[in-house]
Design a protein around this motif. Sequence first.
Motif, PDB file in Angstrom:
ATOM      1  N   VAL A 155       0.832  -1.206   0.000  1.00  0.00           N
ATOM      2  CA  VAL A 155       0.000   0.000   0.000  1.00  0.00           C
ATOM      3  C   VAL A 155       0.867   1.257   0.000  1.00  0.00           C
ATOM      4  CG1 VAL A 155      -1.642   1.364   1.354  1.00  0.00           C
ATOM      5  CG2 VAL A 155      -2.027  -1.089   1.005  1.00  0.00           C
ATOM      6  N   GLU A 156       1.970   1.237   0.745  1.00  0.00           N
ATOM      7  CA  GLU A 156       2.869   2.391   0.741  1.00  0.00           C
ATOM      8  C   GLU A 156       3.445   2.622  -0.653  1.00  0.00           C
ATOM      9  OE1 GLU A 156       3.338   4.561   3.131  1.00  0.00           O
ATOM     10  OE2 GLU A 156       1.981   3.465   4.446  1.00  0.00           O
ATOM     11  N   LYS A 157       3.803   1.549  -1.340  1.00  0.00           N
ATOM     12  CA  LYS A 157       4.322   1.665  -2.704  1.00  0.00           C
ATOM     13  C   LYS A 157       3.247   2.189  -3.654  1.00  0.00           C
ATOM     14  CE  LYS A 157       7.778  -2.045  -2.392  1.00  0.00           C
ATOM     15  NZ  LYS A 157       8.160  -3.408  -2.875  1.00  0.00           N
ATOM     16  N   VAL A 158       2.032   1.715  -3.482  1.00  0.00           N
ATOM     17  CA  VAL A 158       0.916   2.139  -4.325  1.00  0.00           C
ATOM     18  C   VAL A 158       0.648   3.629  -4.143  1.00  0.00           C
ATOM     19  CG1 VAL A 158      -1.597   1.966  -4.593  1.00  0.00           C
ATOM     20  CG2 VAL A 158      -0.198  -0.105  -4.469  1.00  0.00           C
ATOM     21  N   VAL A 159       0.593   4.064  -2.910  1.00  0.00           N
ATOM     22  CA  VAL A 159       0.337   5.477  -2.621  1.00  0.00           C
ATOM     23  C   VAL A 159       1.416   6.356  -3.242  1.00  0.00           C
ATOM     24  CG1 VAL A 159       0.301   7.193  -0.760  1.00  0.00           C
ATOM     25  CG2 VAL A 159      -1.026   5.080  -0.540  1.00  0.00           C
ATOM     26  N   ALA A 160       2.666   5.950  -3.092  1.00  0.00           N
ATOM     27  CA  ALA A 160       3.775   6.715  -3.666  1.00  0.00           C
ATOM     28  C   ALA A 160       3.692   6.748  -5.187  1.00  0.00           C
ATOM     29  CB  ALA A 160       5.108   6.125  -3.223  1.00  0.00           C
ATOM     30  N   PHE A 161       3.348   5.605  -5.773  1.00  0.00           N
ATOM     31  CA  PHE A 161       3.266   5.523  -7.233  1.00  0.00           C
ATOM     32  C   PHE A 161       2.181   6.441  -7.780  1.00  0.00           C
ATOM     33  CE2 PHE A 161       1.425   3.861 -11.113  1.00  0.00           C
ATOM     34  CZ  PHE A 161       2.539   3.644 -11.906  1.00  0.00           C
ATOM     35  N   VAL A 162       0.997   6.361  -7.206  1.00  0.00           N
ATOM     36  CA  VAL A 162      -0.121   7.168  -7.702  1.00  0.00           C
ATOM     37  C   VAL A 162       0.136   8.650  -7.469  1.00  0.00           C
ATOM     38  CG1 VAL A 162      -2.595   7.622  -7.488  1.00  0.00           C
ATOM     39  CG2 VAL A 162      -1.751   5.277  -7.406  1.00  0.00           C
ATOM     40  N   ARG A 163       0.769   8.961  -6.357  1.00  0.00           N
ATOM     41  CA  ARG A 163       1.063  10.364  -6.057  1.00  0.00           C
ATOM     42  C   ARG A 163       2.104  10.940  -7.020  1.00  0.00           C
ATOM     43  NH1 ARG A 163       2.160  10.223  -0.492  1.00  0.00           N
ATOM     44  NH2 ARG A 163       0.018  10.858  -0.011  1.00  0.00           N
TER      45      ARG A 163
END
Length: 208
Positions: A142-150
């Motif tokens: 989830v941390e990777k996903v949030v960073a990616f989308v941001r």
Amino acid sequence: MKKAFILFIVLFATLTSTYGQTKKVKPKGAYKEIEVAKHNHAIEVLHGRESKAKKELMANIVMHPNNYNPPVLYALSKELFMQDKKEEAAFWFYVAQLRARYDANICADRSAAQGVAILNNTYGPDINQFAFSDIAFLETTVEKVVAFVRENEENYDHRWLNLHGMGAFINDGDAELSKPKEMWPEIKAKTINDYHEGFKKYMQSLQK
């Protein structure tokens, strides 16, 4: 479930009634301009049996994920999961989920948001079961996903979701499909933050 999935791979807006009947309506005005053909084709390939075409497409999606709308990323996650690439599948599923939420939040037709729930229910059960069985992995993902989308800008037509709303059936095609573009950066930031904060609260609840 298959009927719900078809809602996203046809070139016509499709309304499924409570009686199980399906009505197809040819888009008008701005709805007709929504670019979904490339994405619908990608979904068909991902769910098809042409292994070579599927492999090439999957490589292209992973290399250029910003060029594909959330339904394609959902379909990618399913295919990765079926190939036993479950960690990759989880990443792209949650990217698709977060981007779909963003697209729903900039969509002027609130009824279209139900499409996000359909996609999550169609593709999510197996991936969620896998991801939630390992909380440490889920948290990292989830941390990777949030960073990616941001950090990444979308390069697809955000209006794909409008084809799932009531406006596609009852409107003459002249209505505004999305909220003003100057609001999009703020909406995106809030969508990501709400998603992130909601997940962190869930993680905290597990420790009680």
